[in-house]
Design a protein around this motif. Structure first.
Motif, PDB file in Angstrom:
ATOM      1  N   PRO A   1       0.800  -1.228   0.000  1.00 40.28           N
ATOM      2  CA  PRO A   1       0.000   0.000   0.000  1.00 40.28           C
ATOM      3  C   PRO A   1       0.836   1.282   0.000  1.00 40.28           C
ATOM      4  O   PRO A   1       0.415   2.294  -0.562  1.00 40.28           O
ATOM      5  CB  PRO A   1      -0.843  -0.114   1.270  1.00 40.28           C
ATOM      6  N   ARG A   2       2.003   1.259   0.586  1.00 40.80           N
ATOM      7  CA  ARG A   2       2.849   2.456   0.590  1.00 40.80           C
ATOM      8  C   ARG A   2       3.318   2.790  -0.825  1.00 40.80           C
ATOM      9  O   ARG A   2       3.342   3.950  -1.225  1.00 40.80           O
ATOM     10  CB  ARG A   2       4.047   2.273   1.506  1.00 40.80           C
ATOM     11  N   ARG A   3       3.691   1.782  -1.589  1.00 41.14           N
ATOM     12  CA  ARG A   3       4.101   1.999  -2.974  1.00 41.14           C
ATOM     13  C   ARG A   3       2.937   2.536  -3.810  1.00 41.14           C
ATOM     14  O   ARG A   3       3.120   3.410  -4.653  1.00 41.14           O
ATOM     15  CB  ARG A   3       4.639   0.716  -3.588  1.00 41.14           C
ATOM     16  N   VAL A   4       1.751   1.999  -3.563  1.00 32.33           N
ATOM     17  CA  VAL A   4       0.559   2.479  -4.267  1.00 32.33           C
ATOM     18  C   VAL A   4       0.317   3.949  -3.920  1.00 32.33           C
ATOM     19  O   VAL A   4       0.035   4.763  -4.806  1.00 32.33           O
ATOM     20  CB  VAL A   4      -0.668   1.608  -3.913  1.00 32.33           C
ATOM     21  N   PHE A   5       0.442   4.290  -2.648  1.00 24.57           N
ATOM     22  CA  PHE A   5       0.246   5.679  -2.232  1.00 24.57           C
ATOM     23  C   PHE A   5       1.244   6.612  -2.906  1.00 24.57           C
ATOM     24  O   PHE A   5       0.870   7.673  -3.414  1.00 24.57           O
ATOM     25  CB  PHE A   5       0.342   5.818  -0.713  1.00 24.57           C
ATOM     26  N   VAL A   6       2.516   6.220  -2.915  1.00 25.98           N
ATOM     27  CA  VAL A   6       3.537   7.067  -3.546  1.00 25.98           C
ATOM     28  C   VAL A   6       3.240   7.224  -5.038  1.00 25.98           C
ATOM     29  O   VAL A   6       3.380   8.316  -5.596  1.00 25.98           O
ATOM     30  CB  VAL A   6       4.958   6.509  -3.305  1.00 25.98           C
ATOM     31  N   ALA A   7       2.792   6.152  -5.677  1.00 27.28           N
ATOM     32  CA  ALA A   7       2.449   6.226  -7.104  1.00 27.28           C
ATOM     33  C   ALA A   7       1.305   7.209  -7.333  1.00 27.28           C
ATOM     34  O   ALA A   7       1.376   8.075  -8.215  1.00 27.28           O
ATOM     35  CB  ALA A   7       2.082   4.841  -7.635  1.00 27.28           C
ATOM     36  N   GLY A   8       0.254   7.094  -6.553  1.00 23.37           N
ATOM     37  CA  GLY A   8      -0.886   7.995  -6.707  1.00 23.37           C
ATOM     38  C   GLY A   8      -0.523   9.441  -6.414  1.00 23.37           C
ATOM     39  O   GLY A   8      -0.884  10.357  -7.164  1.00 23.37           O
ATOM     40  N   ALA A   9       0.191   9.652  -5.324  1.00 24.79           N
ATOM     41  CA  ALA A   9       0.598  11.012  -4.965  1.00 24.79           C
ATOM     42  C   ALA A   9       1.519  11.593  -6.030  1.00 24.79           C
ATOM     43  O   ALA A   9       1.390  12.768  -6.401  1.00 24.79           O
ATOM     44  CB  ALA A   9       1.284  11.006  -3.600  1.00 24.79           C
ATOM     45  N   GLY A  10       2.429  10.782  -6.543  1.00 29.33           N
ATOM     46  CA  GLY A  10       3.344  11.252  -7.586  1.00 29.33           C
ATOM     47  C   GLY A  10       2.618  11.650  -8.858  1.00 29.33           C
ATOM     48  O   GLY A  10       2.966  12.650  -9.499  1.00 29.33           O
ATOM     49  N   LEU A  11       1.601  10.876  -9.237  1.00 26.64           N
ATOM     50  CA  LEU A  11       0.831  11.235 -10.428  1.00 26.64           C
ATOM     51  C   LEU A  11       0.080  12.545 -10.209  1.00 26.64           C
ATOM     52  O   LEU A  11       0.027  13.398 -11.105  1.00 26.64           O
ATOM     53  CB  LEU A  11      -0.137  10.112 -10.807  1.00 26.64           C
ATOM     54  N   CYS A  12      -0.492  12.728  -9.021  1.00 26.87           N
ATOM     55  CA  CYS A  12      -1.206  13.983  -8.721  1.00 26.87           C
ATOM     56  C   CYS A  12      -0.243  15.177  -8.700  1.00 26.87           C
ATOM     57  O   CYS A  12      -0.542  16.231  -9.273  1.00 26.87           O
ATOM     58  CB  CYS A  12      -1.931  13.872  -7.385  1.00 26.87           C
ATOM     59  N   ILE A  13       0.886  15.008  -8.051  1.00 27.58           N
ATOM     60  CA  ILE A  13       1.882  16.086  -8.001  1.00 27.58           C
ATOM     61  C   ILE A  13       2.362  16.419  -9.410  1.00 27.58           C
ATOM     62  O   ILE A  13       2.493  17.590  -9.785  1.00 27.58           O
ATOM     63  CB  ILE A  13       3.058  15.696  -7.077  1.00 27.58           C
ATOM     64  N   GLY A  14       2.600  15.393 -10.206  1.00 24.53           N
ATOM     65  CA  GLY A  14       3.027  15.615 -11.586  1.00 24.53           C
ATOM     66  C   GLY A  14       1.982  16.358 -12.405  1.00 24.53           C
ATOM     67  O   GLY A  14       2.320  17.217 -13.225  1.00 24.53           O
ATOM     68  N   LEU A  15       0.705  16.043 -12.185  1.00 28.00           N
ATOM     69  CA  LEU A  15      -0.356  16.759 -12.893  1.00 28.00           C
ATOM     70  C   LEU A  15      -0.314  18.246 -12.591  1.00 28.00           C
ATOM     71  O   LEU A  15      -0.420  19.082 -13.492  1.00 28.00           O
ATOM     72  CB  LEU A  15      -1.732  16.197 -12.513  1.00 28.00           C
ATOM     73  N   VAL A  16      -0.148  18.575 -11.323  1.00 23.77           N
ATOM     74  CA  VAL A  16      -0.120  19.988 -10.933  1.00 23.77           C
ATOM     75  C   VAL A  16       1.133  20.669 -11.480  1.00 23.77           C
ATOM     76  O   VAL A  16       1.054  21.755 -12.074  1.00 23.77           O
ATOM     77  CB  VAL A  16      -0.207  20.129  -9.404  1.00 23.77           C
ATOM     78  N   LEU A  17       2.293  20.039 -11.291  1.00 26.72           N
ATOM     79  CA  LEU A  17       3.543  20.683 -11.677  1.00 26.72           C
ATOM     80  C   LEU A  17       3.765  20.691 -13.191  1.00 26.72           C
ATOM     81  O   LEU A  17       4.137  21.722 -13.759  1.00 26.72           O
ATOM     82  CB  LEU A  17       4.730  20.027 -10.973  1.00 26.72           C
ATOM     83  N   PHE A  18       3.565  19.567 -13.846  1.00 30.72           N
ATOM     84  CA  PHE A  18       3.832  19.489 -15.287  1.00 30.72           C
ATOM     85  C   PHE A  18       2.722  20.181 -16.073  1.00 30.72           C
ATOM     86  O   PHE A  18       2.944  21.204 -16.718  1.00 30.72           O
ATOM     87  CB  PHE A  18       3.974  18.025 -15.733  1.00 30.72           C
ATOM     88  N   SER A  19       1.531  19.612 -16.008  1.00 32.85           N
ATOM     89  CA  SER A  19       0.439  20.184 -16.800  1.00 32.85           C
ATOM     90  C   SER A  19       0.078  21.582 -16.305  1.00 32.85           C
ATOM     91  O   SER A  19      -0.144  22.489 -17.109  1.00 32.85           O
ATOM     92  CB  SER A  19      -0.780  19.264 -16.769  1.00 32.85           C
ATOM     93  N   GLY A  20       0.040  21.758 -14.993  1.00 31.24           N
ATOM     94  CA  GLY A  20      -0.306  23.066 -14.444  1.00 31.24           C
ATOM     95  C   GLY A  20       0.642  24.161 -14.897  1.00 31.24           C
ATOM     96  O   GLY A  20       0.207  25.260 -15.262  1.00 31.24           O
ATOM     97  N   SER A  21       1.938  23.872 -14.884  1.00 31.92           N
ATOM     98  CA  SER A  21       2.902  24.892 -15.308  1.00 31.92           C
ATOM     99  C   SER A  21       2.746  25.220 -16.786  1.00 31.92           C
ATOM    100  O   SER A  21       2.850  26.389 -17.192  1.00 31.92           O
ATOM    101  CB  SER A  21       4.340  24.460 -14.991  1.00 31.92           C
ATOM    102  N   LEU A  22       2.449  24.219 -17.612  1.00 40.63           N
ATOM    103  CA  LEU A  22       2.258  24.477 -19.039  1.00 40.63           C
ATOM    104  C   LEU A  22       0.955  25.235 -19.304  1.00 40.63           C
ATOM    105  O   LEU A  22       0.918  26.132 -20.154  1.00 40.63           O
ATOM    106  CB  LEU A  22       2.290  23.174 -19.836  1.00 40.63           C
TER     107      LEU A  22
END
Length: 123
Positions: A64-85
Motif C-alpha cells: 500500500p505504501r508503494r501504491v500511495f507514492v504512485a498515486g501522490a506522484g501522479l497527482c503532483i506531476g499533474l499539478v507541476l507538469f500540466s499546471g505549469s504548461l
C-alpha cells in the motif's frame, strides 16, 4: 478507491481544459502557447488515466505504501507538469517552464512505484 476518484476528477478537468483550449483560447494566444496547452492536456489525460491504474493496483497489491507514492506522484506531476504548461500558455511567463521537469520527475517516480507495487501480481 480514492485514486479512481482522483482519476475521475483529473479526467473531468482535462475535458474542460481541453475544450477551453480548443474553443476559447485558440484565438487569444500564439501558436506556441497553443502547443504548450495541447501538450499539457495530452499528458494530463494519460496521467489521469494512470490514476485509475493506481486505483486498480491498490485493490490487490500487498504494497500500500508503494501504491500511495504512485498515486501522490501522479497527482503532483499533474499539478507541476500540466499546471505549469497551462499557466505558461495563459500568461506567457516562460519561467514557468522551469517547473515542468519537476512534474515529469514526479511522474517517473510514480510509474516506478506503481510498477513495484504491481510486480508480484494479484495477491
Amino acid at each position: 478507491m480514492r485514486w479512481a476518484f482522483a482519476g475521475a476528477i483529473a479526467m473531468g478537468l482535462m475535458v474542460a481544459f481541453g475544450a477551453f483550449g480548443a474553443h476559447g483560447l485558440e484565438r487569444h494566444v500564439s501558436e506556441e502557447a497553443m502547443s504548450w496547452w495541447e501538450t499539457a492536456a495530452q499528458y494530463h489525460a494519460w496521467h489521469g488515466l494512470g490514476l485509475f491504474a493506481v486505483g486498480w493496483v491498490g485493490q490487490w497489491s500487498a504494497h500500500p505504501r508503494r501504491v500511495f507514492v504512485a498515486g501522490a506522484g501522479l497527482c503532483i506531476g499533474l499539478v507541476l507538469f500540466s499546471g505549469s504548461l497551462y499557466l505558461m500558455a495563459l500568461t506567457g511567463h516562460r519561467w514557468l517552464g522551469a517547473i515542468t521537469p519537476l512534474g515529469g520527475t514526479a511522474w517517473i517516480v510514480a510509474w516506478i512505484f506503481l510498477a513495484r507495487a504491481a510486480r508480484k501480481g494479484p495477491q
